[in-house]
Design a protein around this motif. Sequence first.
Motif, PDB file in Angstrom:
ATOM      1  N   GLU A  29      99.446  -4.667  48.587  1.00  0.00           N
ATOM      2  CA  GLU A  29      99.271  -5.336  49.884  1.00  0.00           C
ATOM      3  C   GLU A  29      98.374  -4.489  50.782  1.00  0.00           C
ATOM      4  O   GLU A  29      97.559  -5.018  51.541  1.00  0.00           O
ATOM      5  CB  GLU A  29     100.634  -5.577  50.538  1.00  0.00           C
ATOM      6  N   GLU A  30      98.511  -3.180  50.682  1.00  0.00           N
ATOM      7  CA  GLU A  30      97.677  -2.266  51.466  1.00  0.00           C
ATOM      8  C   GLU A  30      96.198  -2.430  51.104  1.00  0.00           C
ATOM      9  O   GLU A  30      95.327  -2.445  51.975  1.00  0.00           O
ATOM     10  CB  GLU A  30      98.125  -0.831  51.207  1.00  0.00           C
ATOM     11  N   ARG A  32      94.814  -5.100  49.870  1.00  0.00           N
ATOM     12  CA  ARG A  32      94.358  -6.407  50.358  1.00  0.00           C
ATOM     13  C   ARG A  32      94.018  -6.347  51.846  1.00  0.00           C
ATOM     14  O   ARG A  32      93.056  -6.959  52.290  1.00  0.00           O
ATOM     15  CB  ARG A  32      95.410  -7.475  50.083  1.00  0.00           C
ATOM     16  N   GLN A  33      94.818  -5.599  52.607  1.00  0.00           N
ATOM     17  CA  GLN A  33      94.522  -5.428  54.031  1.00  0.00           C
ATOM     18  C   GLN A  33      93.212  -4.655  54.212  1.00  0.00           C
ATOM     19  O   GLN A  33      92.389  -5.002  55.060  1.00  0.00           O
ATOM     20  CB  GLN A  33      95.668  -4.676  54.731  1.00  0.00           C
ATOM     21  N   LYS A  34      93.032  -3.628  53.384  1.00  0.00           N
ATOM     22  CA  LYS A  34      91.799  -2.841  53.452  1.00  0.00           C
ATOM     23  C   LYS A  34      90.607  -3.708  53.052  1.00  0.00           C
ATOM     24  O   LYS A  34      89.534  -3.611  53.652  1.00  0.00           O
ATOM     25  CB  LYS A  34      91.910  -1.622  52.543  1.00  0.00           C
ATOM     26  N   LEU A  35      90.802  -4.565  52.048  1.00  0.00           N
ATOM     27  CA  LEU A  35      89.749  -5.480  51.611  1.00  0.00           C
ATOM     28  C   LEU A  35      89.305  -6.366  52.771  1.00  0.00           C
ATOM     29  O   LEU A  35      88.111  -6.510  53.034  1.00  0.00           O
ATOM     30  CB  LEU A  35      90.249  -6.344  50.447  1.00  0.00           C
ATOM     31  N   LYS A  36      90.265  -6.912  53.478  1.00  0.00           N
ATOM     32  CA  LYS A  36      89.942  -7.801  54.595  1.00  0.00           C
ATOM     33  C   LYS A  36      89.171  -7.053  55.681  1.00  0.00           C
ATOM     34  O   LYS A  36      88.154  -7.537  56.176  1.00  0.00           O
ATOM     35  CB  LYS A  36      91.227  -8.395  55.170  1.00  0.00           C
ATOM     36  N   SER A  37      89.628  -5.857  56.028  1.00  0.00           N
ATOM     37  CA  SER A  37      88.948  -5.111  57.092  1.00  0.00           C
ATOM     38  C   SER A  37      87.558  -4.640  56.655  1.00  0.00           C
ATOM     39  O   SER A  37      86.611  -4.672  57.434  1.00  0.00           O
ATOM     40  CB  SER A  37      89.794  -3.942  57.579  1.00  0.00           C
ATOM     41  N   LEU A  38      87.416  -4.226  55.389  1.00  0.00           N
ATOM     42  CA  LEU A  38      86.097  -3.807  54.893  1.00  0.00           C
ATOM     43  C   LEU A  38      85.139  -4.985  54.821  1.00  0.00           C
ATOM     44  O   LEU A  38      83.947  -4.845  55.105  1.00  0.00           O
ATOM     45  CB  LEU A  38      86.216  -3.149  53.518  1.00  0.00           C
ATOM     46  N   PHE A  39      85.650  -6.140  54.435  1.00  0.00           N
ATOM     47  CA  PHE A  39      84.826  -7.348  54.354  1.00  0.00           C
ATOM     48  C   PHE A  39      84.236  -7.655  55.731  1.00  0.00           C
ATOM     49  O   PHE A  39      83.056  -7.975  55.850  1.00  0.00           O
ATOM     50  CB  PHE A  39      85.666  -8.516  53.837  1.00  0.00           C
ATOM     51  N   GLU A  40      85.049  -7.513  56.754  1.00  0.00           N
ATOM     52  CA  GLU A  40      84.574  -7.744  58.126  1.00  0.00           C
ATOM     53  C   GLU A  40      83.645  -6.610  58.574  1.00  0.00           C
ATOM     54  O   GLU A  40      82.605  -6.859  59.175  1.00  0.00           O
ATOM     55  CB  GLU A  40      85.762  -7.875  59.077  1.00  0.00           C
ATOM     56  N   PHE A  66      91.156 -16.044  47.338  1.00  0.00           N
ATOM     57  CA  PHE A  66      92.582 -16.341  47.513  1.00  0.00           C
ATOM     58  C   PHE A  66      93.046 -16.098  48.951  1.00  0.00           C
ATOM     59  O   PHE A  66      94.035 -16.670  49.392  1.00  0.00           O
ATOM     60  CB  PHE A  66      93.442 -15.532  46.538  1.00  0.00           C
ATOM     61  N   MET A  67      92.305 -15.260  49.665  1.00  0.00           N
ATOM     62  CA  MET A  67      92.624 -15.000  51.071  1.00  0.00           C
ATOM     63  C   MET A  67      91.881 -15.973  51.998  1.00  0.00           C
ATOM     64  O   MET A  67      91.913 -15.813  53.214  1.00  0.00           O
ATOM     65  CB  MET A  67      92.251 -13.557  51.429  1.00  0.00           C
TER      66      MET A  67
END
Length: 79
Positions: A29-30, A32-40, A66-67
């Motif tokens: 889960e960590e 995935r959160q990092k993925l979201k912030s890096l993507f932005e 998936f997100m």
Amino acid sequence: AADLKWLDKFQQKDYPVRLRKNRRTKWTEEERQKLKSLFEEFNGDIEKVSRELRRGERSVRMNLFFMDLIEESEVDQRF
């Protein structure tokens, strides 16, 4: 000995080594959160994100899909 000098230089070159430390491991889960912030942070540059996370580009794309951050048509881009 002089003939082997080129070999030493060849071995010392800093060729890009593709380290995929997390290959074939489950996403946390960590991560995935990092993925979201890096993507932005990288303005959607998936290649940079995958290098930063040391994950395969396809795996990153699948998780972004998936997100609901990218469309299904973007998952198989470049493959």
